[in-house]
Design a protein around this motif. Structure first.
Motif, PDB file in Angstrom:
ATOM      1  N   VAL A  32      11.837 -16.439   8.333  1.00  0.00           N
ATOM      2  CA  VAL A  32      12.600 -17.845   8.896  1.00  0.00           C
ATOM      3  C   VAL A  32      11.672 -18.652   9.524  1.00  0.00           C
ATOM      4  CG1 VAL A  32      14.192 -17.998  10.865  1.00  0.00           C
ATOM      5  CG2 VAL A  32      14.468 -15.770   9.494  1.00  0.00           C
ATOM      6  N   ASN A  33      10.521 -18.184  10.130  1.00  0.00           N
ATOM      7  CA  ASN A  33       9.644 -19.283  10.781  1.00  0.00           C
ATOM      8  C   ASN A  33       9.084 -20.186   9.749  1.00  0.00           C
ATOM      9  OD1 ASN A  33       6.468 -19.649  11.304  1.00  0.00           O
ATOM     10  ND2 ASN A  33       7.863 -19.965  13.331  1.00  0.00           N
ATOM     11  N   TYR A  34       8.838 -19.604   8.551  1.00  0.00           N
ATOM     12  CA  TYR A  34       8.199 -20.513   7.620  1.00  0.00           C
ATOM     13  C   TYR A  34       8.924 -21.799   6.996  1.00  0.00           C
ATOM     14  CZ  TYR A  34       5.635 -22.410   3.585  1.00  0.00           C
ATOM     15  OH  TYR A  34       5.399 -23.318   2.883  1.00  0.00           O
ATOM     16  N   LEU A  35      10.524 -21.305   6.623  1.00  0.00           N
ATOM     17  CA  LEU A  35      11.373 -22.284   6.504  1.00  0.00           C
ATOM     18  C   LEU A  35      11.720 -23.199   7.526  1.00  0.00           C
ATOM     19  CD1 LEU A  35      13.487 -23.094   4.068  1.00  0.00           C
ATOM     20  CD2 LEU A  35      15.009 -21.587   5.303  1.00  0.00           C
ATOM     21  N   GLN A  36      11.632 -22.837   8.715  1.00  0.00           N
ATOM     22  CA  GLN A  36      12.196 -23.677   9.751  1.00  0.00           C
ATOM     23  C   GLN A  36      10.941 -24.785  10.355  1.00  0.00           C
ATOM     24  OE1 GLN A  36      14.485 -21.305  12.375  1.00  0.00           O
ATOM     25  NE2 GLN A  36      16.360 -21.244  11.173  1.00  0.00           N
ATOM     26  N   GLU A  37       9.912 -23.977  10.248  1.00  0.00           N
ATOM     27  CA  GLU A  37       8.749 -24.679  10.887  1.00  0.00           C
ATOM     28  C   GLU A  37       7.873 -25.290  10.111  1.00  0.00           C
ATOM     29  OE1 GLU A  37       9.269 -24.947  14.214  1.00  0.00           O
ATOM     30  OE2 GLU A  37      10.830 -23.733  14.401  1.00  0.00           O
ATOM     31  N   CYS A  38       7.430 -24.450   9.172  1.00  0.00           N
ATOM     32  CA  CYS A  38       6.276 -24.982   8.127  1.00  0.00           C
ATOM     33  C   CYS A  38       6.767 -25.398   6.874  1.00  0.00           C
ATOM     34  CB  CYS A  38       5.406 -23.574   8.092  1.00  0.00           C
ATOM     35  SG  CYS A  38       5.303 -22.705   9.481  1.00  0.00           S
ATOM     36  N   ALA A  39       7.474 -25.254   6.321  1.00  0.00           N
ATOM     37  CA  ALA A  39       7.927 -25.480   4.847  1.00  0.00           C
ATOM     38  C   ALA A  39       7.882 -27.192   4.468  1.00  0.00           C
ATOM     39  CB  ALA A  39       9.087 -24.911   4.281  1.00  0.00           C
ATOM     40  N   LEU A  40       8.398 -27.636   5.259  1.00  0.00           N
ATOM     41  CA  LEU A  40       8.647 -29.147   5.179  1.00  0.00           C
ATOM     42  C   LEU A  40       7.152 -29.801   5.270  1.00  0.00           C
ATOM     43  CD1 LEU A  40      10.750 -31.057   4.343  1.00  0.00           C
ATOM     44  CD2 LEU A  40      11.144 -31.675   6.677  1.00  0.00           C
ATOM     45  N   ALA A  41       6.362 -29.503   6.126  1.00  0.00           N
ATOM     46  CA  ALA A  41       5.209 -29.947   6.380  1.00  0.00           C
ATOM     47  C   ALA A  41       4.048 -29.461   5.204  1.00  0.00           C
ATOM     48  CB  ALA A  41       4.467 -29.417   7.576  1.00  0.00           C
ATOM     49  N   ASP A  42       4.263 -28.036   4.768  1.00  0.00           N
ATOM     50  CA  ASP A  42       3.340 -27.838   3.451  1.00  0.00           C
ATOM     51  C   ASP A  42       4.073 -28.643   2.487  1.00  0.00           C
ATOM     52  OD1 ASP A  42       1.804 -25.946   4.759  1.00  0.00           O
ATOM     53  OD2 ASP A  42       2.910 -24.223   3.772  1.00  0.00           O
ATOM     54  N   GLN A  43       5.176 -29.019   2.316  1.00  0.00           N
ATOM     55  CA  GLN A  43       5.642 -29.635   1.169  1.00  0.00           C
ATOM     56  C   GLN A  43       5.213 -31.393   1.035  1.00  0.00           C
ATOM     57  OE1 GLN A  43       9.568 -28.865  -0.716  1.00  0.00           O
ATOM     58  NE2 GLN A  43      10.072 -30.698  -0.078  1.00  0.00           N
ATOM     59  N   GLU A  44       5.160 -31.769   2.472  1.00  0.00           N
ATOM     60  CA  GLU A  44       4.535 -33.081   2.567  1.00  0.00           C
ATOM     61  C   GLU A  44       3.282 -33.125   2.168  1.00  0.00           C
ATOM     62  OE1 GLU A  44       6.046 -34.084   6.402  1.00  0.00           O
ATOM     63  OE2 GLU A  44       7.974 -34.559   5.778  1.00  0.00           O
ATOM     64  N   ASP A  45       2.294 -32.364   2.530  1.00  0.00           N
ATOM     65  CA  ASP A  45       1.104 -32.006   2.319  1.00  0.00           C
ATOM     66  C   ASP A  45       0.672 -31.668   0.966  1.00  0.00           C
ATOM     67  OD1 ASP A  45       0.473 -32.864   5.105  1.00  0.00           O
ATOM     68  OD2 ASP A  45       0.070 -30.711   5.667  1.00  0.00           O
TER      69      ASP A  45
END
Lengths: 165, 48
Positions: A32-45
């Motif tokens: 849950v944490n990955y989807l809500q907190e990290c996924a968008l940043a990883d995608q932008e990077d």
């Protein structure tokens, strides 16, 4: 268990406007944490691209995060053979995968893995990609084996799995 | 929390993987891939 009406299921690349992200639930808090907190940043990077499956364009049924990757050797030792000349093998990494806990055991996970296999095959026509690989939690190794994935034999039981495409 | 990436392989792991790679895809694995592709085609979930 009620089956899912797949005619109401859609999918899209994660974006800041993807509906249902805040209400996604999974037994593993880290998913849950990955989807809500990290996924968008990883995608932008450009570290990982997340694909989200939704029901009726409102509930997130599940997601996968993919990245170009390679399986690498730690040490250098002279070996011979067709593939032994390489020190790494190109692969598509299934870096995260999770299903909403209220929609488990309804075929969503199997579908998302199948979609990823298809994606790897399509990619492999344009770029080197010998396999689909992942590093799953111990409790789901058997489930992946049923889908055709193999465990790399390891003294250290690293739970690294792969599927030739 | 980062992506679950793959740690580098020790030599015994690398050798096991390469030997398997040289053998190629088994009929059982090929069948799993065929089933996966058939499911994707059957459900045909649209990208929106």
């Amino acid at each position: 268990m009620k089956s899912i009406d797949f005619t109401k299921v859609g999918m899209a690349r994660l974006s800041s406007s993807t509906p249902g992200i805040d209400t996604f639930q999974n037994k593993k808090a880290e998913m849950v944490n990955y989807l809500q907190e990290c996924a968008l940043a990883d995608q932008e990077d450009k570290i990982g691209t997340t694909w989200v499956w939704n029901y009726d364009n409102s509930i997130v049924l599940g997601y996968v995060t993919l990245a170009m990757y390679s399986i690498d050797r730690k040490y250098i030792q002279d070996l011979s053979g067709k593939y032994f000349q390489y020190r790494s093998i190109p692969a598509l990494l299934l870096g995260q995968i999770a299903t909403h806990k209220n929609y488990e055991n309804r075929g969503i996970g199997t579908y998302m893995v199948s979609w990823t296999i298809n994606k790897a095959i399509v990619l492999s026509k344009d770029v080197g990609c010998r396999m689909l690989t992942l590093h799953p939690h111990k409790d789901v190794v058997e489930w992946y084996q049923k889908l055709g994935f193999k465990l790399i034999e390891s003294k250290h039981k690293k739970n690294i799995m792969y599927l030739y495409i | 929390m980062p992506l679950r990436t793959i740690p580098p392989l020790d030599d015994d792991e690398w050798i096991a993987l390469m030997k398997d790679l040289e053998k190629g895809q088994t009929e059982e694995q090929a069948e799993c891939v065929r089933k996966a592709l058939a499911l994707v085609k059957k459900l045909n979930i649209p990208e929106n």
